[in-house]
Design an enzyme around this catalytic site. Structure first.
Site, mmCIF file in Angstrom:
data_model
loop_
_atom_site.group_PDB
_atom_site.id
_atom_site.type_symbol
_atom_site.label_atom_id
_atom_site.label_comp_id
_atom_site.label_asym_id
_atom_site.label_seq_id
_atom_site.Cartn_x
_atom_site.Cartn_y
_atom_site.Cartn_z
ATOM 1 N N PHE A 128 0.870 -1.180 0.000
ATOM 2 C CA PHE A 128 0.000 0.000 0.000
ATOM 3 C C PHE A 128 0.906 1.229 0.000
ATOM 4 O O PHE A 128 1.792 1.350 0.841
ATOM 5 C CB PHE A 128 -0.905 -0.024 1.234
ATOM 6 C CG PHE A 128 -1.955 1.045 1.203
ATOM 7 C CD1 PHE A 128 -3.171 0.830 0.558
ATOM 8 C CD2 PHE A 128 -1.745 2.275 1.804
ATOM 9 C CE1 PHE A 128 -4.140 1.816 0.517
ATOM 10 C CE2 PHE A 128 -2.719 3.269 1.764
ATOM 11 C CZ PHE A 128 -3.920 3.041 1.124
ATOM 12 N N ASP A 200 2.391 -4.352 8.960
ATOM 13 C CA ASP A 200 1.194 -3.560 8.673
ATOM 14 C C ASP A 200 0.002 -4.528 8.659
ATOM 15 O O ASP A 200 -0.052 -5.442 7.832
ATOM 16 C CB ASP A 200 1.357 -2.859 7.314
ATOM 17 C CG ASP A 200 0.182 -1.935 7.000
ATOM 18 O OD1 ASP A 200 -0.948 -2.241 7.419
ATOM 19 O OD2 ASP A 200 0.396 -0.909 6.324
ATOM 20 N N TYR A 225 -10.697 1.538 10.838
ATOM 21 C CA TYR A 225 -11.930 1.907 10.119
ATOM 22 C C TYR A 225 -12.269 0.934 9.010
ATOM 23 O O TYR A 225 -13.268 1.090 8.332
ATOM 24 C CB TYR A 225 -11.831 3.333 9.555
ATOM 25 C CG TYR A 225 -10.586 3.602 8.733
ATOM 26 C CD1 TYR A 225 -10.477 3.134 7.434
ATOM 27 C CD2 TYR A 225 -9.512 4.315 9.271
ATOM 28 C CE1 TYR A 225 -9.335 3.366 6.682
ATOM 29 C CE2 TYR A 225 -8.371 4.557 8.526
ATOM 30 C CZ TYR A 225 -8.285 4.081 7.234
ATOM 31 O OH TYR A 225 -7.160 4.309 6.500
ATOM 32 N N LYS A 226 -11.420 -0.087 8.802
ATOM 33 C CA LYS A 226 -11.735 -1.089 7.775
ATOM 34 C C LYS A 226 -12.544 -2.204 8.435
ATOM 35 O O LYS A 226 -13.657 -1.960 8.867
ATOM 36 C CB LYS A 226 -10.440 -1.568 7.129
ATOM 37 C CG LYS A 226 -9.801 -0.445 6.299
ATOM 38 C CD LYS A 226 -8.446 -0.793 5.717
ATOM 39 C CE LYS A 226 -7.926 0.380 4.890
ATOM 40 N NZ LYS A 226 -6.474 0.319 4.669
ATOM 41 N N ARG A 374 -12.188 -4.883 -6.242
ATOM 42 C CA ARG A 374 -11.999 -5.528 -4.930
ATOM 43 C C ARG A 374 -13.357 -5.735 -4.257
ATOM 44 O O ARG A 374 -14.152 -4.796 -4.140
ATOM 45 C CB ARG A 374 -11.148 -4.656 -4.002
ATOM 46 C CG ARG A 374 -9.758 -4.365 -4.495
ATOM 47 C CD ARG A 374 -8.879 -3.799 -3.376
ATOM 48 N NE ARG A 374 -9.532 -2.719 -2.632
ATOM 49 C CZ ARG A 374 -9.024 -2.158 -1.555
ATOM 50 N NH1 ARG A 374 -7.875 -2.591 -1.059
ATOM 51 N NH2 ARG A 374 -9.656 -1.176 -0.946
HETATM 52 C C1 LIG Z 1 -5.742 1.559 4.459
HETATM 53 C C2 LIG Z 1 -4.290 1.345 4.610
HETATM 54 C C3 LIG Z 1 -3.484 2.324 5.180
HETATM 55 C C4 LIG Z 1 -4.091 3.641 5.529
HETATM 56 O O1 LIG Z 1 -3.335 4.495 6.270
HETATM 57 P P1 LIG Z 1 -3.997 5.797 6.906
HETATM 58 O O2 LIG Z 1 -2.880 6.497 7.518
HETATM 59 O O3 LIG Z 1 -5.040 5.332 7.876
HETATM 60 O O4 LIG Z 1 -4.673 6.582 5.835
HETATM 61 C C5 LIG Z 1 -2.133 2.031 5.383
HETATM 62 N N1 LIG Z 1 -1.610 0.837 5.000
HETATM 63 C C6 LIG Z 1 -2.389 -0.120 4.418
HETATM 64 C C7 LIG Z 1 -1.799 -1.430 4.007
HETATM 65 C C8 LIG Z 1 -3.736 0.117 4.198
HETATM 66 O O5 LIG Z 1 -4.496 -0.810 3.601
#
Ligand SMILES: *Cc1c(COP(=O)(O)O)cnc(C)c1O
Length: 415
Positions: A128, A200, A225-226, A374
């Protein structure tokens, strides 16, 4: 797949579902099949009451007294201990704060501080993007630090590990394909090379029974939030293994991380526990929406979540094979359920338009460049019949080529 799947047969799969009672604990809009809980989870109904109490009773009525009286001051650690159960962390090693991006920033600096003789941050080229962006940011403020972006997995990582690597930042479940990494085996390899492992967990927390302690992970961070349904912008979490407490440093040395925040000393001395990873005042209202979700998770059996998650994603793949054969979509997530998270990704050259056409029909999925549709399956509020409905719509959109309509192809659309 030998037998033909029918709508009635699929309905039967929902009978005896041990998680069936959770669906009613969420607010779900009518006529929507929500397959984007991997981006923004659905709202637990209890969150509305929790927010009202926090705003009306604690904020409006109790005002500043709530920092102590309602435990606002230690809310991050309280939520962290609840969350710890879901990610295999012991007590007092997780706190809820800031964003995933900021937490990765702190974790990378913390890891580098534990390996002062090494200079390399190793992370994924295809992870990501915020992960590699943040790694770039860390590198930019540290002299002689080098960033390496590689294709990291269990069988490739050793090629990139040497005595210069200080820290490896790696995803547990890939955001694009949903492939699951072997956290224990990879962490062992990172440690064997003398480096620190930062995981992560954005696509595994709340959906996959993570075991940070069994894997001997050093640091971890992830979203709430996911799949954890904490609401838009709910603060993230960060984990630091107990063995590192008191030893690492991180540069966002705000007063919340001070060992004696109310002494108001001119110089910084970091807390000796997890609070060293805090910076400043946290978003209490957002944390309270998350609390409602974590209170629900206190009653959830993660093994049942994983089992249903595999069942839903397997059914989706089987139905796509059965119903959409020859219609131009390719499954790019692992077909082995054990190697897959709770999302199925399909490739199609017009994926973005297809996702928009599905959304108009009430089937909400997501799209990621260049061609990835997705579909996330949250076992707490989805049924097997929802999966049936989503594939029925997908088939219709593909067969009729409804996605060709201009409104699904307008520039600037995002999903
Ligand atoms: C959604 C996501 C993020 C999001 O980071 P934010 O700082 O909350 O915007 C980071 N890493 C991964 C792998 C994600 O899927």
């Amino acid at each position: 797949m030998s037998t033909i799947l029918t709508e009635n047969g699929v309905r039967k799969m929902d009978e005896g579902d041990p998680l069936a009672t959770y669906r009613d604990q969420f607010y779900l809009p009518k006529d929507v099949v929500y397959l984007d809980g991997n981006s923004l989870g659905a709202a637990p109904k209890a969150a509305f009451d929790e927010l009202e109490t926090a705003a009306k009773t604690e904020w409006a009525d109790q005002l500043i007294r709530s920092w102590r009286g309602a435990d606002w001051w230690v809310l991050g650690e309280k939520l962290g201990n609840q969350l710890a159960e879901l990610i295999g962390a012991g007590p007092d090693q997780v706190t809820v704060c800031d964003t995933t991006s900021i937490n990765i920033y702190k974790a990378l600096h913390a890891a580098l501080s534990l390996r002062p003789d090494r200079s390399v941050i190793l992370t994924e080229a295809e992870g990501f993007p915020t992960d590699s962006y943040i790694a770039e940011g860390v590198q930019s403020v540290r002299d002689r630090t080098e960033l390496r972006l590689e294709d990291l997995d269990e069988d490739t990582i050793e090629d990139y590990l040497d005595e210069t690597v200080a820290v490896v930042l790696i995803n547990h479940i890939d955001y694009r394909s949903a492939s699951v990494r072997n956290m224990k085996a990879i962490t062992e390899k990172i440690h064997a090379a003398g480096a620190i492992a930062v995981w992560d967990l954005c696509h595994s927390a709340g959906i996959y029974p993570v075991d940070l302690e069994a894997a001997n992970a050093d640091f971890a961070a992830g979203c709430t939030y996911k799949y954890l349904n904490g609401g838009p912008g709910s603060p993230a979490f960060i984990y630091a293994a107990k063995r590192h407490h008191g030893s690492f440093s991180q540069p966002l040395s705000g007063w919340w991380g001070h060992v004696e925040p109310f002494a108001f000393e001119p110089n910084y001395t970091g807390d000796t526990g997890i609070r060293r990873l805090l910076c400043g005042t946290q978003p209490i209202l957002s944390m309270r929406a998350l609390k409602a979700s974590l209170d629900m998770y206190d009653t959830v059996d993660m093994a049942a979540v994983r089992k249903k998650s595999q069942s839903l994603t397997s059914l989706f793949i089987d139905l796509v094979d059965q119903e959409c054969d020859g219609l131009g979509v390719t499954v790019i997530s692992p077909r082995d359920a054990d190697a897959r998270g709770s999302q199925v990704s399909l490739a199609h050259g017009n994926g973005a338009a297809i996702v928009h056409a599905l959304t108009e029909r009430g089937v909400i999925g997501g799209f990621r460049e260049p061609n990835v549709m997705r579909f996330g399956f949250a076992p707490l509020y989805l049924t097997h019949h929802d999966v049936w409905l989503s594939v029925a719509h997908l088939k219709e959109v593909l067969e009729t080529e409804a996605w060709r309509e201009d409104r699904f192809n307008a520039a600037g659309k995002i999903s």
